[in-house]
Design a protein around this motif. Structure first.
Motif, PDB file in Angstrom:
ATOM      1  N   GLY A   1      -1.794   8.980   5.065  1.00 51.24           N
ATOM      2  CA  GLY A   1      -0.839   8.082   4.484  1.00 51.24           C
ATOM      3  C   GLY A   1      -1.336   7.516   3.172  1.00 51.24           C
ATOM      4  O   GLY A   1      -2.485   7.700   2.790  1.00 51.24           O
ATOM      5  N   MET A   2      -0.434   6.846   2.494  1.00 50.18           N
ATOM      6  CA  MET A   2      -0.738   6.185   1.230  1.00 50.18           C
ATOM      7  C   MET A   2      -0.222   4.757   1.298  1.00 50.18           C
ATOM      8  O   MET A   2       0.867   4.530   1.816  1.00 50.18           O
ATOM      9  N   ASN A   3      -0.996   3.820   0.782  1.00 48.41           N
ATOM     10  CA  ASN A   3      -0.522   2.440   0.757  1.00 48.41           C
ATOM     11  C   ASN A   3      -0.054   2.048  -0.639  1.00 48.41           C
ATOM     12  O   ASN A   3      -0.129   2.857  -1.578  1.00 48.41           O
ATOM     13  N   GLU A   4       0.411   0.817  -0.778  1.00 47.41           N
ATOM     14  CA  GLU A   4       0.977   0.346  -2.038  1.00 47.41           C
ATOM     15  C   GLU A   4      -0.062   0.213  -3.151  1.00 47.41           C
ATOM     16  O   GLU A   4       0.285   0.078  -4.318  1.00 47.41           O
ATOM     17  N   HIS A   5      -1.335   0.281  -2.820  1.00 47.90           N
ATOM     18  CA  HIS A   5      -2.405   0.181  -3.810  1.00 47.90           C
ATOM     19  C   HIS A   5      -2.836   1.555  -4.312  1.00 47.90           C
ATOM     20  O   HIS A   5      -3.718   1.642  -5.167  1.00 47.90           O
ATOM     21  N   GLY A   6      -2.245   2.616  -3.767  1.00 42.47           N
ATOM     22  CA  GLY A   6      -2.614   3.963  -4.160  1.00 42.47           C
ATOM     23  C   GLY A   6      -3.794   4.521  -3.389  1.00 42.47           C
ATOM     24  O   GLY A   6      -4.349   5.548  -3.754  1.00 42.47           O
TER      25      GLY A   6
ATOM     26  N   LYS B   1      -5.957   0.804   9.892  1.00 40.24           N
ATOM     27  CA  LYS B   1      -6.793  -0.308   9.409  1.00 40.24           C
ATOM     28  C   LYS B   1      -7.132  -0.130   7.928  1.00 40.24           C
ATOM     29  O   LYS B   1      -7.059  -1.086   7.153  1.00 40.24           O
ATOM     30  N   MET B   2      -7.512   1.084   7.539  1.00 45.63           N
ATOM     31  CA  MET B   2      -7.869   1.326   6.139  1.00 45.63           C
ATOM     32  C   MET B   2      -6.656   1.150   5.233  1.00 45.63           C
ATOM     33  O   MET B   2      -6.749   0.522   4.174  1.00 45.63           O
ATOM     34  N   LEU B   3      -5.511   1.686   5.634  1.00 46.87           N
ATOM     35  CA  LEU B   3      -4.314   1.576   4.800  1.00 46.87           C
ATOM     36  C   LEU B   3      -3.815   0.137   4.713  1.00 46.87           C
ATOM     37  O   LEU B   3      -3.294  -0.277   3.674  1.00 46.87           O
ATOM     38  N   ASP B   4      -3.986  -0.629   5.773  1.00 43.05           N
ATOM     39  CA  ASP B   4      -3.554  -2.027   5.770  1.00 43.05           C
ATOM     40  C   ASP B   4      -4.522  -2.952   5.039  1.00 43.05           C
ATOM     41  O   ASP B   4      -4.113  -3.983   4.523  1.00 43.05           O
ATOM     42  N   GLY B   5      -5.807  -2.579   4.996  1.00 44.22           N
ATOM     43  CA  GLY B   5      -6.790  -3.538   4.503  1.00 44.22           C
ATOM     44  C   GLY B   5      -7.629  -3.118   3.317  1.00 44.22           C
ATOM     45  O   GLY B   5      -8.540  -3.847   2.931  1.00 44.22           O
ATOM     46  N   ALA B   6      -7.372  -1.969   2.728  1.00 47.86           N
ATOM     47  CA  ALA B   6      -8.217  -1.504   1.624  1.00 47.86           C
ATOM     48  C   ALA B   6      -7.380  -1.075   0.420  1.00 47.86           C
ATOM     49  O   ALA B   6      -6.260  -0.591   0.565  1.00 47.86           O
TER      50      ALA B   6
END
Length: 183
Positions: A1-6, A36-41
Motif C-alpha cells: 500500500g501507499m499512504n498520503e506521505h508517499g 502500522k508502517m502505513l499509518d505511522g511512518a
C-alpha cells in the motif's frame, strides 16, 4: 500500500525465514505490521523504526518480505532468512522485489530469472519507465501464482494495479497527497 506521505510498503510471499521470537518486543502479524508502517511512518527510516519495535509473527499469515520506499527515492528490501533479518537498500534511483530472497543469492543454483529480467530492464532505462511500460514488464515476468501486480509512482502518488494477471484491465488510482486531504 501507499499512504498520503508517499510511503509505500510492498510485500511478496517467500519461503519461511525461521525467525526467533524476541520476548522483549510485542508480536505483530506479518500483514498487520504493514498497516502500522502505513499509518505511522512518512519515510523509510520511520518505517524501519516501527518495524524494529516488533517481533513479526508469521504464524497467522504468509511468510513475506517487504519492499519499503518513500518519496525521497530511498528504498529498502527487508528479508527474513535463516533466522536473520537482512536489509538491502537501493543503490540506484529504483528498487525491485519478486518472490525471491536476495539473501539466498550466494547459494549455489539459486537464481531468479524474473528478478534478473526486471533488473536488466530497469538498468537499461535508468529506472525511467512509464506506468504502462512498468506494468508491461510485470506482465512479462508474471508467474502462474501471481495474484496482483502493482506500479507505484511516488512523485505523483499514483498506483496502477492489475489483478489476477489481467493486464488488459489495469486499475489506476491517484491518492491525495499530504496537505491536499479534505476535512
Amino acid at each position: 500500500g501507499m499512504n498520503e506521505h508517499g510511503l509505500v510498503v510492498g510485500m511478496a510471499a517467500v519461503p519461511p525465514g525461521n525467525m526467533r521470537v524476541d520476548p522483549d518486543k510485542p508480536s505483530i502479524g506479518s500483514v498487520g505490521v504493514i498497516r502500522k508502517m502505513l499509518d505511522g511512518a512518512r519515510t523509510v527510516d520511520e518505517a524501519m523504526a516501527l518495524l524494529d519495535g516488533y517481533t513479526i509473527d508469521f504464524g497467522g499469515g504468509p511468510p513475506i518480505h517487504y519492499l519499503i520506499a518513500d518519496r525521497s527515492g530511498r528504498a529498502v528490501l527487508v528479508e527474513f532468512y535463516r533466522g536473520q533479518r537482512h536489509l538491502f537498500y537501493n543503490e540506484a534511483p529504483w528498487h525491485q522485489a519478486t518472490n525471491f530472497l536476495r539473501a539466498s543469492a550466494d547459494e549455489p543454483a539459486v537464481r531468479c530469472w524474473r528478478y534478473d529480467a526486471i533488473a536488466r530492464r530497469l538498468a537499461a532505462q535508468e529506472g525511467k519507465l512509464s506506468s504502462p511500460e512498468a506494468m508491461d514488464l510485470l506482465a512479462q515476468v508474471a508467474q502462474g501464482g501471481t495474484q496482483w501486480s502493482v506500479v507505484y509512482v511516488l512523485t505523483s502518488s499514483s498506483v496502477s494495479v492489475a489483478m489476477g494477471r489481467d493486464y488488459r484491465d489495469v486499475h489506476a488510482f491517484e491518492l491525495e497527497a499530504e496537505g491536499q486531504l479534505g476535512n
